[in-house]
Scaffold this motif. Structure first.
Motif, PDB file in Angstrom:
ATOM      1  N   ALA A 173      -4.713   6.179  -0.975  1.00 54.37           N
ATOM      2  CA  ALA A 173      -3.519   5.358  -1.205  1.00 54.37           C
ATOM      3  C   ALA A 173      -3.756   4.482  -2.421  1.00 54.37           C
ATOM      4  CB  ALA A 173      -3.196   4.502   0.027  1.00 54.37           C
ATOM      5  N   ALA A 174      -2.723   3.745  -2.794  1.00 54.06           N
ATOM      6  CA  ALA A 174      -2.795   2.839  -3.941  1.00 54.06           C
ATOM      7  C   ALA A 174      -2.419   1.439  -3.486  1.00 54.06           C
ATOM      8  CB  ALA A 174      -1.868   3.294  -5.055  1.00 54.06           C
ATOM      9  N   LEU A 175      -3.230   0.459  -3.899  1.00 57.20           N
ATOM     10  CA  LEU A 175      -2.904  -0.938  -3.668  1.00 57.20           C
ATOM     11  C   LEU A 175      -2.088  -1.429  -4.851  1.00 57.20           C
ATOM     12  CD1 LEU A 175      -3.240  -3.616  -2.083  1.00 57.20           C
ATOM     13  CD2 LEU A 175      -5.318  -4.014  -3.411  1.00 57.20           C
ATOM     14  N   VAL A 176      -0.852  -1.801  -4.597  1.00 56.22           N
ATOM     15  CA  VAL A 176       0.083  -2.193  -5.661  1.00 56.22           C
ATOM     16  C   VAL A 176       0.342  -3.698  -5.554  1.00 56.22           C
ATOM     17  CG1 VAL A 176       2.326  -1.780  -6.722  1.00 56.22           C
ATOM     18  CG2 VAL A 176       1.153   0.076  -5.503  1.00 56.22           C
ATOM     19  N   ILE A 177       0.077  -4.411  -6.638  1.00 55.50           N
ATOM     20  CA  ILE A 177       0.319  -5.849  -6.699  1.00 55.50           C
ATOM     21  C   ILE A 177       1.299  -6.116  -7.836  1.00 55.50           C
ATOM     22  CG2 ILE A 177      -0.701  -8.129  -7.001  1.00 55.50           C
ATOM     23  CD1 ILE A 177      -3.317  -7.026  -5.981  1.00 55.50           C
ATOM     24  N   SER A 178       2.442  -6.703  -7.490  1.00 54.78           N
ATOM     25  CA  SER A 178       3.490  -6.990  -8.477  1.00 54.78           C
ATOM     26  C   SER A 178       3.667  -8.501  -8.588  1.00 54.78           C
ATOM     27  CB  SER A 178       4.814  -6.342  -8.059  1.00 54.78           C
ATOM     28  OG  SER A 178       4.656  -4.937  -7.871  1.00 54.78           O
ATOM     29  N   ARG A 179       3.538  -9.006  -9.796  1.00 48.87           N
ATOM     30  CA  ARG A 179       3.714 -10.448 -10.037  1.00 48.87           C
ATOM     31  C   ARG A 179       4.978 -10.669 -10.860  1.00 48.87           C
ATOM     32  NH1 ARG A 179      -1.193 -14.289 -11.551  1.00 48.87           N
ATOM     33  NH2 ARG A 179      -1.461 -13.860  -9.333  1.00 48.87           N
ATOM     34  N   ILE A 211       0.874  -1.178   0.000  1.00 42.88           N
ATOM     35  CA  ILE A 211       0.000   0.000   0.000  1.00 42.88           C
ATOM     36  C   ILE A 211       0.907   1.222   0.000  1.00 42.88           C
ATOM     37  CG2 ILE A 211      -1.745   1.292   1.277  1.00 42.88           C
ATOM     38  CD1 ILE A 211      -2.780  -1.339   2.360  1.00 42.88           C
ATOM     39  N   VAL A 212       0.728   2.071  -1.014  1.00 45.10           N
ATOM     40  CA  VAL A 212       1.555   3.263  -1.174  1.00 45.10           C
ATOM     41  C   VAL A 212       0.676   4.494  -1.004  1.00 45.10           C
ATOM     42  CG1 VAL A 212       3.083   4.547  -2.723  1.00 45.10           C
ATOM     43  CG2 VAL A 212       3.100   2.042  -2.741  1.00 45.10           C
ATOM     44  N   GLY A 213       1.076   5.395  -0.122  1.00 52.47           N
ATOM     45  CA  GLY A 213       0.316   6.616   0.104  1.00 52.47           C
ATOM     46  C   GLY A 213       0.523   7.629  -1.001  1.00 52.47           C
ATOM     47  N   THR A 214      -0.284   8.685  -0.963  1.00 53.52           N
ATOM     48  CA  THR A 214      -0.175   9.731  -1.989  1.00 53.52           C
ATOM     49  C   THR A 214       1.140  10.496  -1.900  1.00 53.52           C
ATOM     50  OG1 THR A 214      -1.425  11.205  -0.520  1.00 53.52           O
ATOM     51  CG2 THR A 214      -2.668  10.003  -2.202  1.00 53.52           C
ATOM     52  N   ASN A 215       1.878  10.286  -0.825  1.00 55.68           N
ATOM     53  CA  ASN A 215       3.216  10.891  -0.712  1.00 55.68           C
ATOM     54  C   ASN A 215       4.304   9.968  -1.270  1.00 55.68           C
ATOM     55  OD1 ASN A 215       3.054   8.922   1.224  1.00 55.68           O
ATOM     56  ND2 ASN A 215       3.796  10.191   2.910  1.00 55.68           N
ATOM     57  N   TYR A 216       3.868   8.879  -1.960  1.00 55.06           N
ATOM     58  CA  TYR A 216       4.776   7.923  -2.593  1.00 55.06           C
ATOM     59  C   TYR A 216       5.613   7.147  -1.577  1.00 55.06           C
ATOM     60  CZ  TYR A 216       3.679  11.074  -6.456  1.00 55.06           C
ATOM     61  OH  TYR A 216       3.029  11.862  -7.361  1.00 55.06           O
ATOM     62  N   ARG A 217       5.079   6.975  -0.373  1.00 54.23           N
ATOM     63  CA  ARG A 217       5.779   6.213   0.655  1.00 54.23           C
ATOM     64  C   ARG A 217       4.978   4.959   1.011  1.00 54.23           C
ATOM     65  NH1 ARG A 217      10.130   8.756   2.693  1.00 54.23           N
ATOM     66  NH2 ARG A 217      10.340  10.990   2.213  1.00 54.23           N
ATOM     67  N   TYR A 218       5.721   3.886   1.299  1.00 53.05           N
ATOM     68  CA  TYR A 218       5.080   2.621   1.628  1.00 53.05           C
ATOM     69  C   TYR A 218       4.426   2.709   3.003  1.00 53.05           C
ATOM     70  CZ  TYR A 218       7.452   0.455  -2.329  1.00 53.05           C
ATOM     71  OH  TYR A 218       7.871   0.134  -3.592  1.00 53.05           O
ATOM     72  N   GLN A 219       3.140   2.287   3.053  1.00 53.65           N
ATOM     73  CA  GLN A 219       2.427   2.216   4.320  1.00 53.65           C
ATOM     74  C   GLN A 219       2.364   0.790   4.850  1.00 53.65           C
ATOM     75  OE1 GLN A 219      -1.423   4.003   3.706  1.00 53.65           O
ATOM     76  NE2 GLN A 219      -0.583   6.034   3.259  1.00 53.65           N
ATOM     77  N   ARG A 220       2.400  -0.172   3.927  1.00 55.97           N
ATOM     78  CA  ARG A 220       2.355  -1.581   4.338  1.00 55.97           C
ATOM     79  C   ARG A 220       2.860  -2.434   3.186  1.00 55.97           C
ATOM     80  NH1 ARG A 220      -3.062  -4.960   6.333  1.00 55.97           N
ATOM     81  NH2 ARG A 220      -1.986  -6.924   6.806  1.00 55.97           N
ATOM     82  N   VAL A 221       3.605  -3.475   3.510  1.00 56.20           N
ATOM     83  CA  VAL A 221       4.091  -4.423   2.504  1.00 56.20           C
ATOM     84  C   VAL A 221       3.928  -5.822   3.068  1.00 56.20           C
ATOM     85  CG1 VAL A 221       5.755  -2.780   1.534  1.00 56.20           C
ATOM     86  CG2 VAL A 221       6.480  -4.372   3.314  1.00 56.20           C
TER      87      VAL A 221
END
Length: 255
Positions: free
Chosen positions: A150-156, A63-73
């Protein structure tokens, strides 16, 4: 006594009515409490399952916040990058992937996601673990006011699949090239055979014509017949070449 009896009857009725209302209200509250407990249990179960999906997913989820920082991985980041999960919290995306990669590839997609758009793309990445192919999706996460927070980012990681696909395409290309070369070899051999026949016949007839003419008394009739056969063989060779040219043009081929 009569008045007292009437009063006591009314009091008893009022008490019974009150008890009935209390009983009904108690039943309603009990039912509401049971429903609330079920909803709380279901929500807790859903949150637990959601957390399990987040933590146990084979893909890298963050989860990446609007400040481009990771909130959770999730733990996949720890396996891929070789550092504790806690160290990613608060880290800027550019610090992990590099400023050039962040500005050229990641930030444009994150900005589109923060604007409310779901984005998906795939590309090769050169990073600390090595050269890898990732299929990445960005999904906006909204608050109660529907504002993207925030943005939910999923990388495969599709590196092995992509390499296998490229190897397959290369093998198919090589096979097609070999097939074309084989076809060209067969075609060349066939053409050489087809053209060689009238040429060999023309050469034989030309030599025959010369022998008839080289006699003490030249046999003009036989020499003329041999020369005619030379012309016929030359025409046959020309016809073969004409048919070959028609194969590469939009013309109707004749058998």
């Amino acid at each position: 006594f009569l008045i007292f009896a009437l009063l006591m009857t009314r009091v008893a009725r009022t008490r019974n009515e009150l008890e009935r209302r209390v009983t009904d209200r108690t039943a309603e509250l009990t039912q509401s409490n049971d429903k609330l407990r079920r909803e709380i249990a279901e929500r807790a179960q859903a949150e637990y399952l959601t957390g399990q999906v987040f933590e146990c997913s084979p893909d890298a989820v963050s989860i990446v916040g609007t400040n481009y920082r990771y909130q959770r991985v999730n733990p996949v980041y720890e396996r891929n990058w070789g550092r504790p999960v806690e160290s990613f919290i608060g880290m800027h995306v550019a610090d992990l992937w590099g400023m050039e990669l962040f500005e050229n590839k990641l930030r444009p997609f994150l900005d589109r996601c923060f604007a409310g758009e779901s984005v998906r793309f795939g590309d090769w990445f050169n990073n600390a673990p090595g050269r890898q192919y990732f299929a990445i999706s960005y999904s906006p996460l909204r608050s109660d006011s529907h504002e993207v927070k925030a943005a939910l980012v999923i990388s495969r990681d599709l590196t092995e699949h992509t390499l296998a696909s490229e190897a397959l395409r290369q093998a198919q290309t090589d096979l097609a090239h070999a097939s074309r070369m084989t076809t060209m070899g067969e075609l060349t051999a066939s053409l050489a055979h087809e053209v060689n026949q009238p040429i060999a016949a023309a050469a034989t007839d030309a030599n025959t014509c010369l022998r008839w003419l080289a006699r003490d008394q030249p046999d003009l009739e036989e020499a003329s017949a041999a020369a005619s056969r030379v012309v016929k063989d030359a025409a046959r060779a020309a016809e073969i070449m004409s048919r070959i040219r028609s194969l590469f043009k939009k013309e109707v081929s004749q058998r």
